[in-house]
Write an enzyme that holds these catalytic residues in place. Structure first.
Site, mmCIF file in Angstrom:
data_model
loop_
_atom_site.group_PDB
_atom_site.id
_atom_site.type_symbol
_atom_site.label_atom_id
_atom_site.label_comp_id
_atom_site.label_asym_id
_atom_site.label_seq_id
_atom_site.Cartn_x
_atom_site.Cartn_y
_atom_site.Cartn_z
ATOM 1 N N HIS A 93 0.868 -1.184 0.000
ATOM 2 C CA HIS A 93 0.000 0.000 0.000
ATOM 3 C C HIS A 93 0.904 1.232 0.000
ATOM 4 C CE1 HIS A 93 -2.776 2.936 1.871
ATOM 5 N NE2 HIS A 93 -3.769 2.147 1.506
ATOM 6 N N ASP A 137 2.842 -4.520 8.120
ATOM 7 C CA ASP A 137 1.638 -3.717 7.932
ATOM 8 C C ASP A 137 0.457 -4.672 8.085
ATOM 9 O OD1 ASP A 137 -0.637 -2.605 6.871
ATOM 10 O OD2 ASP A 137 0.315 -1.823 5.067
ATOM 11 N N GLN A 162 -4.851 -5.165 7.036
ATOM 12 C CA GLN A 162 -5.886 -6.104 6.575
ATOM 13 C C GLN A 162 -5.901 -7.407 7.368
ATOM 14 O OE1 GLN A 162 -8.186 -5.237 4.552
ATOM 15 N NE2 GLN A 162 -7.279 -3.345 3.797
ATOM 16 N N LYS A 203 -10.617 -0.516 10.218
ATOM 17 C CA LYS A 203 -10.775 -1.713 9.375
ATOM 18 C C LYS A 203 -11.102 -2.931 10.237
ATOM 19 C CE LYS A 203 -7.376 0.050 6.106
ATOM 20 N NZ LYS A 203 -8.090 0.481 4.907
ATOM 21 N N CYS A 223 -4.833 2.562 -3.562
ATOM 22 C CA CYS A 223 -3.598 3.095 -2.953
ATOM 23 C C CYS A 223 -2.442 2.107 -3.113
ATOM 24 C CB CYS A 223 -3.791 3.437 -1.476
ATOM 25 S SG CYS A 223 -4.947 4.756 -1.224
HETATM 26 N N1 PMP Z 1 -1.935 -0.802 4.568
HETATM 27 C C1 PMP Z 1 -2.905 -1.537 4.032
HETATM 28 C C2 PMP Z 1 -2.601 -2.945 3.596
HETATM 29 C C3 PMP Z 1 -4.187 -1.006 3.896
HETATM 30 O O1 PMP Z 1 -5.158 -1.750 3.384
HETATM 31 C C4 PMP Z 1 -4.423 0.319 4.318
HETATM 32 C C5 PMP Z 1 -5.788 0.967 4.147
HETATM 33 N N2 PMP Z 1 -6.378 0.736 2.903
HETATM 34 C C6 PMP Z 1 -3.380 1.044 4.901
HETATM 35 C C7 PMP Z 1 -2.152 0.453 5.000
HETATM 36 C C8 PMP Z 1 -3.559 2.445 5.404
HETATM 37 O O2 PMP Z 1 -4.470 2.446 6.458
HETATM 38 P P1 PMP Z 1 -5.013 3.811 7.065
HETATM 39 O O3 PMP Z 1 -5.507 4.627 5.905
HETATM 40 O O4 PMP Z 1 -6.108 3.395 7.982
HETATM 41 O O5 PMP Z 1 -3.885 4.464 7.769
#
Ligand code: PMP
Length: 426
Positions: free
Chosen positions: A143, A220, A223, A246, A384
């Protein structure tokens, strides 16, 4: 719980460990008031859980109860409400500790979410340890929030960002990853589950490989936290980042797990109130971990809501949730990929929660718009994760992502919707 489909024996063992035969999706759905929403004359089918999940009544009520009964600023007050608010906040930290199986509550730092957690590590540990010519190793499926903070750091330090490649199924090529680990590598940062592809990375192996040559690993977990049982001590990761929103909790709150010895050695992230133990114009002594990293008034109600969310997930049982979502994913994979013109993006053997696809001759945004008319919420775009989209040769995908309250009937609705899209563009 019916059997788990299409899984390797190792992941089957993990996901069904302690699985409970009583997981009742009807009862789960009743806990989420928003699921009663009608959209364009249809029952809402919410399949955008990888972007954010809906909130159970337990979370909504915990936040409301906090403001009704306990609200005050924390840590600095001696009065009744301040003590209650502090106890609520610190108790949420303990809930996160036990959810992640961290050894101590001090290892849990409250942050705004995954993005802030990764920036915190890049700007503290990273700035302290990475020098010109060093390397940070990530994967091709990250991401943006696990790419850009490292790019910023590398730019500042004259270091290099190295990217471990993936194969056509969207799986990390482990041999290549291992080959890229070298004397210049100072940090590894990898997603546990890819939000764009659903790939479940072999995180324990990755950590072992990096540790074999003394390199710390940030995971990270945005998910993974809502989708599978976790044990940061068993994984032996150095940092683990996730977002509350999430994981059925509120937006604006998340947590960073860090090994205590590491957190103690790295400098603060931001300066301000609460992160100090004493301040003079000549010298400031920092507070102890984790407060050293929590400058300013935090999102106290958010922390309370996140604690309630993780308790809710614990009550459902993470092994049950993993098995339920795996069954949904296997079913969705079968029915959606059977529709002519559909191509799945991300076909890893080990996957979780996410079905990304494209359709011949149809832009993903059109898929999303037509499905919305049927009351079905999916996400379309680059998620993203532009580099991985580019790798697959697409600008965007349509992505359905599953959560605790989704059903096979909803996946049937998705498949009917996708069929309709196909007919519109035939
Ligand atoms: N890493 C992953 C794998 C994600 O799916 C996301 C959110 N789509 C993020 C990081 C970023 O999360 P946040 O916008 O809640 O900081």
């Amino acid at each position: 719980m019916t059997k788990v489909l299409k899984m390797s024996s190792s992941s089957r063992q993990t996901l069904t460990r302690e699985a409970d035969l009583d997981f009742d999706v009807g009862r789960v759905r009743a806990d989420f008031p928003i699921l009663r929403t009608r959209v364009h004359g249809h029952d809402l089918v919410y399949l955008d859980n990888a972007a954010t999940s809906q909130k159970p009544r337990a979370v909504i009520e915990a936040i409301s109860r906090y403001y009704d009964c306990d609200n005050a600023n924390i840590h600095r007050g001696v009065h009744y409400l301040s003590e209650r608010a502090t106890a609520d906040y610190e108790s949420a930290r303990k809930t996160i500790q036990s959810f992640l199986h961290a050894s101590r509550p001090e290892e849990i730092v409250f942050v705004r979410g995954t993005t802030e957690a990764i920036n915190l590590v890049a700007q503290t540990y990273g700035r302290q340890h990475i020098r010109a010519g060093d390397e940070v190793l990530i994967t091709a499926m990250e991401h943006h929030s696990n790419i850009v903070p490292w790019q910023l750091l590398c730019e500042e330090k004259g270091a290099k960002l190295k990217v471990a490649p993936i194969n056509e199924d969207g799986e990390l090529i482990l041999e290549e990853f291992e080959r890229l680990l070298g004397p210049q590598t100072k940090m590894v940062a990898v997603s546990h589950i890819s939000n764009a592809l659903g790939t479940l990375n072999p995180i324990a192996t990755i950590i072992k490989m990096a540790h074999a040559i003394g390199i710390p690993v940030l995971v990270d977990g945005a998910q993974a936290v809502p989708r599978m049982p976790l044990d940061v001590q068993e994984l032996d990761c150095d940092f683990y980042a996730f977002s509350g929103h999430k994981a059925y909790g509120p937006t604006g709150i998340g947590a960073l797990y860090g090994k205590l010895a590491l957190l103690e050695r790295i400098p603060p992230y931001q300066g301000g109130g609460d992160m100090i133990s004493s301040v003079t114009f000549e010298k400031t002594i920092y507070n102890k971990v984790p407060h050293k990293f929590e400058a300013g008034t935090p999102d106290i109600a958010g922390a309370v809501g996140l604690g309630a969310a993780l308790e809710y997930l614990n009550d459902l049982g993470m092994a049950n949730i993993a098995a339920h979502e795996h069954e949904l994913l296997a079913y969705a994979t079968d029915v959606v990929s059977a529709i002519p013109g559909v191509r799945l993006i991300g076909t890893a053997k080990e996957k979780s929660g996410v079905l990304s696809f494209v359709m011949d001759g149809v832009h993903p945004h059109d898929i999303g718009t037509i499905l919305d008319q049927e009351g079905i919420a999916i996400r379309t775009g680059h998620h993203c994760a532009q580099p991985v989209m580019e790798w697959f040769g697409v600008d965007a995908t349509a992505r359905a992502s599953f959560g605790v309250y989704n059903t096979k009937q909803e996946i049937d609705a998705l498949a009917r919707g996708v069929e309709k899209v196909r007919k519109v563009f035939a």
